[in-house]
Scaffold this motif. Structure first.
Motif, PDB file in Angstrom:
ATOM      1  N   VAL A   1       5.189  -2.231 -12.122  1.00  0.00           N
ATOM      2  CA  VAL A   1       6.070  -3.065 -12.948  1.00  0.00           C
ATOM      3  C   VAL A   1       5.313  -3.577 -14.175  1.00  0.00           C
ATOM      4  O   VAL A   1       5.839  -3.580 -15.290  1.00  0.00           O
ATOM      5  CB  VAL A   1       6.661  -4.230 -12.117  1.00  0.00           C
ATOM      6  CG1 VAL A   1       7.371  -5.232 -12.999  1.00  0.00           C
ATOM      7  CG2 VAL A   1       7.604  -3.687 -11.052  1.00  0.00           C
ATOM      8  N   SER A   2       4.072  -3.979 -13.985  1.00  0.00           N
ATOM      9  CA  SER A   2       3.253  -4.444 -15.109  1.00  0.00           C
ATOM     10  C   SER A   2       3.008  -3.316 -16.111  1.00  0.00           C
ATOM     11  O   SER A   2       3.039  -3.533 -17.322  1.00  0.00           O
ATOM     12  CB  SER A   2       1.920  -4.987 -14.609  1.00  0.00           C
ATOM     13  OG  SER A   2       2.125  -6.111 -13.791  1.00  0.00           O
TER      14      SER A   2
ATOM     15  N   ALA B   1      -5.061  -1.184  -5.218  1.00  0.00           N
ATOM     16  CA  ALA B   1      -3.898  -1.198  -4.319  1.00  0.00           C
ATOM     17  C   ALA B   1      -3.804   0.100  -3.524  1.00  0.00           C
ATOM     18  O   ALA B   1      -3.468   0.089  -2.339  1.00  0.00           O
ATOM     19  CB  ALA B   1      -2.623  -1.416  -5.121  1.00  0.00           C
TER      20      ALA B   1
ATOM     21  N   ASP C   1      -1.993  -1.177  -0.247  1.00  0.00           N
ATOM     22  CA  ASP C   1      -1.179  -2.386  -0.401  1.00  0.00           C
ATOM     23  C   ASP C   1       0.028  -2.044  -1.285  1.00  0.00           C
ATOM     24  O   ASP C   1      -0.066  -1.993  -2.506  1.00  0.00           O
ATOM     25  CB  ASP C   1      -2.021  -3.498  -1.029  1.00  0.00           C
ATOM     26  CG  ASP C   1      -1.305  -4.837  -1.072  1.00  0.00           C
ATOM     27  OD1 ASP C   1      -0.064  -4.860  -0.959  1.00  0.00           O
ATOM     28  OD2 ASP C   1      -2.004  -5.858  -1.223  1.00  0.00           O
TER      29      ASP C   1
ATOM     30  N   ILE D   1      -4.502  -3.262 -15.456  1.00  0.00           N
ATOM     31  CA  ILE D   1      -3.431  -2.735 -14.597  1.00  0.00           C
ATOM     32  C   ILE D   1      -3.905  -1.483 -13.861  1.00  0.00           C
ATOM     33  O   ILE D   1      -3.597  -1.284 -12.680  1.00  0.00           O
ATOM     34  CB  ILE D   1      -2.166  -2.435 -15.432  1.00  0.00           C
ATOM     35  CG1 ILE D   1      -1.661  -3.707 -16.113  1.00  0.00           C
ATOM     36  CG2 ILE D   1      -1.082  -1.812 -14.575  1.00  0.00           C
ATOM     37  CD1 ILE D   1      -1.374  -4.856 -15.176  1.00  0.00           C
TER      38      ILE D   1
ATOM     39  N   LEU E   1       2.846  -3.683  -1.929  1.00  0.00           N
ATOM     40  CA  LEU E   1       3.343  -4.747  -2.800  1.00  0.00           C
ATOM     41  C   LEU E   1       2.483  -4.869  -4.070  1.00  0.00           C
ATOM     42  O   LEU E   1       3.015  -5.021  -5.175  1.00  0.00           O
ATOM     43  CB  LEU E   1       3.375  -6.070  -2.044  1.00  0.00           C
ATOM     44  CG  LEU E   1       4.067  -7.224  -2.755  1.00  0.00           C
ATOM     45  CD1 LEU E   1       5.504  -6.871  -3.104  1.00  0.00           C
ATOM     46  CD2 LEU E   1       4.033  -8.463  -1.878  1.00  0.00           C
ATOM     47  N   GLN E   2       1.194  -4.772  -3.924  1.00  0.00           N
ATOM     48  CA  GLN E   2       0.300  -4.845  -5.074  1.00  0.00           C
ATOM     49  C   GLN E   2       0.483  -3.619  -5.978  1.00  0.00           C
ATOM     50  O   GLN E   2       0.424  -3.724  -7.202  1.00  0.00           O
ATOM     51  CB  GLN E   2      -1.148  -4.944  -4.605  1.00  0.00           C
ATOM     52  CG  GLN E   2      -2.104  -5.444  -5.665  1.00  0.00           C
ATOM     53  CD  GLN E   2      -3.491  -5.696  -5.112  1.00  0.00           C
ATOM     54  OE1 GLN E   2      -3.925  -5.048  -4.168  1.00  0.00           O
ATOM     55  NE2 GLN E   2      -4.199  -6.635  -5.699  1.00  0.00           N
TER      56      GLN E   2
ATOM     57  N   GLN F   1      -6.018  -2.558 -11.043  1.00  0.00           N
ATOM     58  CA  GLN F   1      -5.185  -3.135  -9.991  1.00  0.00           C
ATOM     59  C   GLN F   1      -4.511  -2.030  -9.171  1.00  0.00           C
ATOM     60  O   GLN F   1      -4.459  -2.096  -7.940  1.00  0.00           O
ATOM     61  CB  GLN F   1      -4.122  -4.043 -10.610  1.00  0.00           C
ATOM     62  CG  GLN F   1      -3.205  -4.686  -9.595  1.00  0.00           C
ATOM     63  CD  GLN F   1      -2.098  -5.514 -10.241  1.00  0.00           C
ATOM     64  OE1 GLN F   1      -2.025  -5.638 -11.455  1.00  0.00           O
ATOM     65  NE2 GLN F   1      -1.242  -6.065  -9.417  1.00  0.00           N
TER      66      GLN F   1
ATOM     67  N   VAL G   1       3.328  -1.931  -6.319  1.00  0.00           N
ATOM     68  CA  VAL G   1       4.592  -2.154  -7.023  1.00  0.00           C
ATOM     69  C   VAL G   1       4.385  -3.107  -8.195  1.00  0.00           C
ATOM     70  O   VAL G   1       4.913  -2.880  -9.295  1.00  0.00           O
ATOM     71  CB  VAL G   1       5.677  -2.692  -6.055  1.00  0.00           C
ATOM     72  CG1 VAL G   1       6.898  -3.176  -6.817  1.00  0.00           C
ATOM     73  CG2 VAL G   1       6.067  -1.620  -5.054  1.00  0.00           C
ATOM     74  N   ASP G   2       3.601  -4.144  -7.987  1.00  0.00           N
ATOM     75  CA  ASP G   2       3.297  -5.088  -9.063  1.00  0.00           C
ATOM     76  C   ASP G   2       2.597  -4.378 -10.225  1.00  0.00           C
ATOM     77  O   ASP G   2       2.921  -4.609 -11.385  1.00  0.00           O
ATOM     78  CB  ASP G   2       2.426  -6.227  -8.534  1.00  0.00           C
ATOM     79  CG  ASP G   2       2.107  -7.263  -9.599  1.00  0.00           C
ATOM     80  OD1 ASP G   2       3.045  -7.695 -10.305  1.00  0.00           O
ATOM     81  OD2 ASP G   2       0.930  -7.637  -9.732  1.00  0.00           O
ATOM     82  N   ALA G   3       1.660  -3.502  -9.919  1.00  0.00           N
ATOM     83  CA  ALA G   3       0.952  -2.754 -10.960  1.00  0.00           C
ATOM     84  C   ALA G   3       1.908  -1.839 -11.723  1.00  0.00           C
ATOM     85  O   ALA G   3       1.824  -1.728 -12.953  1.00  0.00           O
ATOM     86  CB  ALA G   3      -0.184  -1.941 -10.340  1.00  0.00           C
TER      87      ALA G   3
END
Length: 86
Positions: A59-60, A45, A50, A38, A52-53, A41, A55-57
């Motif tokens: 949340v993860s 990002a 990026d 993570i 969106l990427q 990532q 935000v994904d990191a």
């Protein structure tokens, strides 16, 4: 012993390990190992800007923190059960 009963026995042992103190520590370790991925990532990002990427990191990472907190709570419950039983 038949093959089916051997598999059932192995499954029971595995389930018992998962609920043991050692199994819980192993779960914490493997969960925290995921934090390395993570972090990579999130760094990637940020470099690539990026959103969106990123935000994904985030949340993860929150999922990892929550998972570790649940496992630590389980360890505390195991400790309090030991004190009451002893």
């Amino acid at each position: 012993m038949s093959e089916k009963s051997e598999k059932t026995s192995a499954l029971k042992k595995a389930k018992g390990f998962k609920k043991s103190r050692a199994g819980t520590y192993l779960s914490i370790g493997t969960t925290l190992f995921g934090a390395v991925s993570i972090a990579k990532q999130a760094k990637k990002a940020r470099v690539e800007q990026d959103t969106l990427q990123l935000v994904d990191a985030v949340v993860s990472a929150a999922a990892i923190v929550t998972g570790v907190a649940l496992l630590v709570r389980e360890l505390r419950r195991m400790s309090s059960d030991d004190v009451l039983a002893g």
